[in-house]
Design a protein around this motif. Sequence first.
Motif, PDB file in Angstrom:
ATOM      1  N   GLU A  31       4.096  29.803  -4.746  1.00 47.61           N
ATOM      2  CA  GLU A  31       3.105  30.598  -3.991  1.00 47.61           C
ATOM      3  C   GLU A  31       2.625  31.810  -4.797  1.00 47.61           C
ATOM      4  O   GLU A  31       3.342  32.318  -5.665  1.00 47.61           O
ATOM      5  N   ALA A  32       1.402  32.248  -4.467  1.00 45.21           N
ATOM      6  CA  ALA A  32       0.740  33.296  -5.258  1.00 45.21           C
ATOM      7  C   ALA A  32       1.534  34.600  -5.325  1.00 45.21           C
ATOM      8  O   ALA A  32       1.531  35.278  -6.359  1.00 45.21           O
ATOM      9  N   ASP A  33       2.242  34.962  -4.253  1.00 43.58           N
ATOM     10  CA  ASP A  33       2.925  36.259  -4.257  1.00 43.58           C
ATOM     11  C   ASP A  33       4.113  36.303  -5.226  1.00 43.58           C
ATOM     12  O   ASP A  33       4.683  37.372  -5.447  1.00 43.58           O
ATOM     13  N   CYS A  34       4.491  35.161  -5.798  1.00 43.13           N
ATOM     14  CA  CYS A  34       5.621  35.148  -6.748  1.00 43.13           C
ATOM     15  C   CYS A  34       5.170  35.311  -8.197  1.00 43.13           C
ATOM     16  O   CYS A  34       5.997  35.326  -9.109  1.00 43.13           O
ATOM     17  N   GLN A  35       3.856  35.423  -8.405  1.00 43.51           N
ATOM     18  CA  GLN A  35       3.295  35.534  -9.764  1.00 43.51           C
ATOM     19  C   GLN A  35       3.949  36.633 -10.592  1.00 43.51           C
ATOM     20  O   GLN A  35       4.231  36.451 -11.761  1.00 43.51           O
ATOM     21  N   ASN A  36       4.122  37.819  -9.948  1.00 40.31           N
ATOM     22  CA  ASN A  36       4.649  38.958 -10.713  1.00 40.31           C
ATOM     23  C   ASN A  36       6.151  39.151 -10.559  1.00 40.31           C
ATOM     24  O   ASN A  36       6.696  40.155 -10.982  1.00 40.31           O
ATOM     25  N   GLY A  37       6.796  38.194  -9.916  1.00 46.28           N
ATOM     26  CA  GLY A  37       8.243  38.284  -9.788  1.00 46.28           C
ATOM     27  C   GLY A  37       8.719  38.012  -8.374  1.00 46.28           C
ATOM     28  O   GLY A  37       7.914  37.829  -7.454  1.00 46.28           O
ATOM     29  N   PHE A  38      10.058  37.972  -8.225  1.00 48.94           N
ATOM     30  CA  PHE A  38      10.651  37.685  -6.910  1.00 48.94           C
ATOM     31  C   PHE A  38      12.108  38.144  -6.903  1.00 48.94           C
ATOM     32  O   PHE A  38      12.720  38.327  -7.958  1.00 48.94           O
ATOM     33  N   ILE A  39      12.603  38.312  -5.676  1.00 44.54           N
ATOM     34  CA  ILE A  39      14.014  38.663  -5.472  1.00 44.54           C
ATOM     35  C   ILE A  39      14.632  37.506  -4.709  1.00 44.54           C
ATOM     36  O   ILE A  39      14.290  37.273  -3.538  1.00 44.54           O
ATOM     37  N   LEU A  40      15.512  36.766  -5.335  1.00 41.93           N
ATOM     38  CA  LEU A  40      16.164  35.658  -4.631  1.00 41.93           C
ATOM     39  C   LEU A  40      17.362  36.206  -3.861  1.00 41.93           C
ATOM     40  O   LEU A  40      18.196  36.929  -4.406  1.00 41.93           O
ATOM     41  N   ASP A  41      17.436  35.853  -2.586  1.00 40.69           N
ATOM     42  CA  ASP A  41      18.515  36.334  -1.703  1.00 40.69           C
ATOM     43  C   ASP A  41      19.115  35.111  -0.998  1.00 40.69           C
ATOM     44  O   ASP A  41      18.463  34.508  -0.152  1.00 40.69           O
ATOM     45  N   GLY A  42      20.353  34.759  -1.375  1.00 42.41           N
ATOM     46  CA  GLY A  42      21.009  33.616  -0.728  1.00 42.41           C
ATOM     47  C   GLY A  42      20.677  32.288  -1.381  1.00 42.41           C
ATOM     48  O   GLY A  42      21.008  31.234  -0.839  1.00 42.41           O
TER      49      GLY A  42
END
Length: 215
Positions: free
Chosen positions: A74-85
């Motif tokens: 998805e587009a909002d993950c382009q600049n990074g993400f925080i994986l939780d669980g």
Amino acid sequence: MNIMLLGAPGAGKGTQSKYLIEKYGIPQISTGDILRAAVKEGTELGIKAKECMETGALVSDEIILGIMKDRLAEADCQNGFILDGFPRTIAQAEGLETMLNAMGKKLEKVIALAVEDSNLIDRLTGRRVCLACGGSFHMVYNKPKKDGICDYCGKELVQRKDDNVETVTNRLEVYKNQTAPLIDFYKARGVYFEVDGTKEIDSINADITSILERK
Ligand code: AP5
């Protein structure tokens, strides 16, 4: 910034994620929140996940990897993400690595929150959560500004069905057997960092920020 928060149930992954979203403007991806939303809506995924979640067992790797493949695109993950669980098993970690390689990305830092079991039971049984935005509070240690209301979105706070002593005990056992092996997996890749998860919430947040801002 592609990062993961690792830790036992109740270690504070959700709590710290909320601070990091605001600070870095990247989304938190919580497989637990995605599954709870599906259970609430009664979708096919929700029906499959419900029983596992209520007993504290893990939902199958195949289902989880399918969800994450779509979510990371998805587009909002382009600049990074925080994986939780997520990931929560070696098979999920390997699946994630394959997915990220295919996207030309990699997991840059895995930050583990270390907390003793006795603390975790206390934290989870006193927790109140927001099913709308995933906000997480505690009746004693992390009270919302207004009783029973989420600070982030103003919706009602509730107790999660799996936050009873019996299910929490099972979840901690599942963590030790299936998720803790990820510590060595990520140490071997040179991306593993650990913080003391028993400190005050703000102080843990400062420790995480200092790790993230290290070159
Ligand atoms: P999930 O929703 O991921 O739950 P979890 O890993 O058990 O983690 P929690 O959300 O319970 O804890 P947290 O670390 O976020 O703690 P929090 O910040 O809220 O998963 C639920 C279920 O879904 C699983 O059992 C499984 O069935 C399924 N599932 C999910 N992902 C899956 C996957 N990848 N594969 C297979 N199945 C999957 O904090 C806890 C409490 O402590 C709060 O009350 C908080 O206010 C308080 N607190 C936080 N920090 C502090 C502090 N420093 N001092 C004092 N209190 C604190």
